[in-house]
Write a protein that holds these residues in place. Sequence first.
Motif, PDB file in Angstrom:
ATOM      1  N   PHE A  51      -2.077  -5.013   3.208  1.00  0.00           N
ATOM      2  CA  PHE A  51      -2.885  -3.926   3.754  1.00  0.00           C
ATOM      3  C   PHE A  51      -3.237  -4.240   5.206  1.00  0.00           C
ATOM      4  O   PHE A  51      -3.584  -5.369   5.539  1.00  0.00           O
ATOM      5  CB  PHE A  51      -4.171  -3.758   2.949  1.00  0.00           C
ATOM      6  CG  PHE A  51      -4.043  -2.881   1.733  1.00  0.00           C
ATOM      7  CD1 PHE A  51      -4.957  -1.868   1.501  1.00  0.00           C
ATOM      8  CD2 PHE A  51      -3.011  -3.070   0.813  1.00  0.00           C
ATOM      9  CE1 PHE A  51      -4.853  -1.060   0.369  1.00  0.00           C
ATOM     10  CE2 PHE A  51      -2.901  -2.269  -0.306  1.00  0.00           C
ATOM     11  CZ  PHE A  51      -3.811  -1.256  -0.542  1.00  0.00           C
ATOM     12  N   PRO A  67       0.804  -1.228   0.000  1.00  0.00           N
ATOM     13  CA  PRO A  67       0.000   0.000   0.000  1.00  0.00           C
ATOM     14  C   PRO A  67       0.836   1.277   0.000  1.00  0.00           C
ATOM     15  O   PRO A  67       0.513   2.252   0.668  1.00  0.00           O
ATOM     16  CB  PRO A  67      -0.807  -0.136   1.291  1.00  0.00           C
ATOM     17  CG  PRO A  67       0.104  -0.876   2.209  1.00  0.00           C
ATOM     18  CD  PRO A  67       0.841  -1.857   1.333  1.00  0.00           C
ATOM     19  N   GLN A 106      -6.008   0.511   6.635  1.00  0.00           N
ATOM     20  CA  GLN A 106      -5.801   0.791   5.227  1.00  0.00           C
ATOM     21  C   GLN A 106      -6.898   0.156   4.365  1.00  0.00           C
ATOM     22  O   GLN A 106      -7.383   0.761   3.408  1.00  0.00           O
ATOM     23  CB  GLN A 106      -4.425   0.279   4.803  1.00  0.00           C
ATOM     24  CG  GLN A 106      -3.281   1.011   5.497  1.00  0.00           C
ATOM     25  CD  GLN A 106      -1.956   0.276   5.368  1.00  0.00           C
ATOM     26  OE1 GLN A 106      -1.921  -0.937   5.210  1.00  0.00           O
ATOM     27  NE2 GLN A 106      -0.862   1.012   5.451  1.00  0.00           N
TER      28      GLN A 106
END
Length: 634
Positions: free
Chosen positions: A484, A435, A488
């Motif tokens: 993630f 991410p 997130q």
Amino acid sequence: MLAEDSIMVMNDGHKIPVIGFGTYAPEKFPKSLAEEATKVAIEVGYRHIDCAHMYGNEPEVGRAIRAKIADGTVRREDLFYTGKLWSTSHSPELVRPALEKSLKDLQLEYLDLYIIHMPIELKPGDDLFPVDENGHFIYENTDIRDTWEALEACKDAGLVKSIGVSNFNRRQLELILNKPGLKHKPVCNQVECHVYFNQGKLLEFCKSKNILLVAFSALGSSRDEAWIDQNSPVLLEDPVLNAIAKNYSRTPAQVAMRYLLQRGIVVLAKSFNPTRIKQNFQVFGFHLSAEDMKTIDGLNKNMRYDTAAIRIRPTMELKEDSRMMMNDGNKIPIIGFGTYTPQKDHNSLPGHCTEFAIEIGYRHIDCAFIYGSELQVGRAIQAKIRDGTTRRKDLFYTGKLWSTFQAPDKVRPALEKSLKNLQLEYIDLFLINAPRELKPGEDLIPVDENAPSDYQDSVIRKTWEAMEACKDAGLVKSIGVCNFKCRQLELFLSKPGLKHKPVCNQVECHIYLNKKKMLALCKYQDIVLVGYCVLESSKDEKWIDQDNPVLLEDPVLNTIAKKHRRTPAQVAIRYLLQRGIVVLARSFKYNGIKENFRVFDFHLSAEDMRTLDALSKHMHYVKTSHWEDYQLPI
């Protein structure tokens, strides 16, 4: 105002009577009972008859219908007949023959409504409930959307006026509703629905899509041991329901049905007692107050009587070819072969081991551009397709978008580069590798003299839009994310205009890092959790913390493995599988590859699972804290 001839208009313009007569009877009763009861029902005033091929009594019900037409009680055009496609006939080429068989048994020219009985396919054949030598149901994997297209063709041919589904949940309904080229929307969803299981959320969803909810087991009173939980309370004996019934001088059954009718639900009432058949139809001369409706709402227990769908539904019976349904309708094999190798071992090792893994039975291959081995892995896949070991459609390939290609205009070229390396026309699953974006360029891990890596502040949601475009273009079947964290993932899911939800989140996951919170979030959001580093024994100093304990040497893990006569690796993999996690097993020793796949013929007890749960140390092997702590830009 509901009256005896009340109907509802379905989304295709056809009309359905709001109350129907259910014809299912346990096997212990003679089939002639359904015939006589159906005659009584039509004489009383029922104009909606519900039956199914699986009930085994369509010839008898058909005779009753024809008898009542012949004696002038009713005309065919005034009757509404519902039939159902059984689970052994989901294959598209079997759908029309199944419908024609019902028409022949009933001696009718058309059905008013034909519905998919359950969203589960069983092995085709004469046996309605096919089982293997261990007594387990034998499933098939036809895409339900292909089955639906075959139903659409039957409607277009005039064999049936309307088509719908039964026992579908919201996600399964959305699979059909979101099907590209959908020609005919389901007119209804027939499900168990009663005072103790009022289907509030599903009703709300169906109303939003102009789909009628049809209730079976509306009285919850059948005690058929084959399908009904005998320990469940008898709905019609509920004291609150009986008190309300007494106030209206009605039976509890009449009040239970009226409650559903006033919520806009079509009700199927089933009884083979002539007196009750008549009573159950007498629900049109009274109205429940708002207060009574609210009181009955409060009786909801989310409790099923009918366990048929639960018993037949695959309970993740873990087998070598087991696959898990993702939220876009595509299926992912629950065990995959991970192909990452340290740079010093690259040469031909990933290719040779991938070939061996496919020969063993792995049908899920996980790779990534950053691994630098796509060429070797692609050649291995092509070799195993050419020699007949597997077919492309039976393989599931996962690729990943590396962090230097997250700028939206670089996403498709990066995917096309991977496709070229692999010599594949499409990828089954494409993930955002991490991410956070790295500076674009030829250096895959760019660094400067002041920081370990040079990060860009690209908005990753724009990256996702580019991923969605790749899916829409047919270059990839499913898209997801990797590494993630919960925060997130939640930020990502709240993206305005999200077109395609991530199907999975691939993360480090093992007995020392069991990802309990992440797994709960993913299950809630209908996102598959995929675990990598599940055994972590790699000594790659670039990515793996060398100071951590060796997972496979854990004494508790080894004790459980010894008890089951398994390797510690097999127990570690099985632990994740039983939690509903897709597992990527990685080894470059042939014995290890083979052993890691042999995890389907034993089961960890609840006590074993609790013991392994307790081993979690929230400990990472992979050095990825620099991207895991990063907060996504909005």
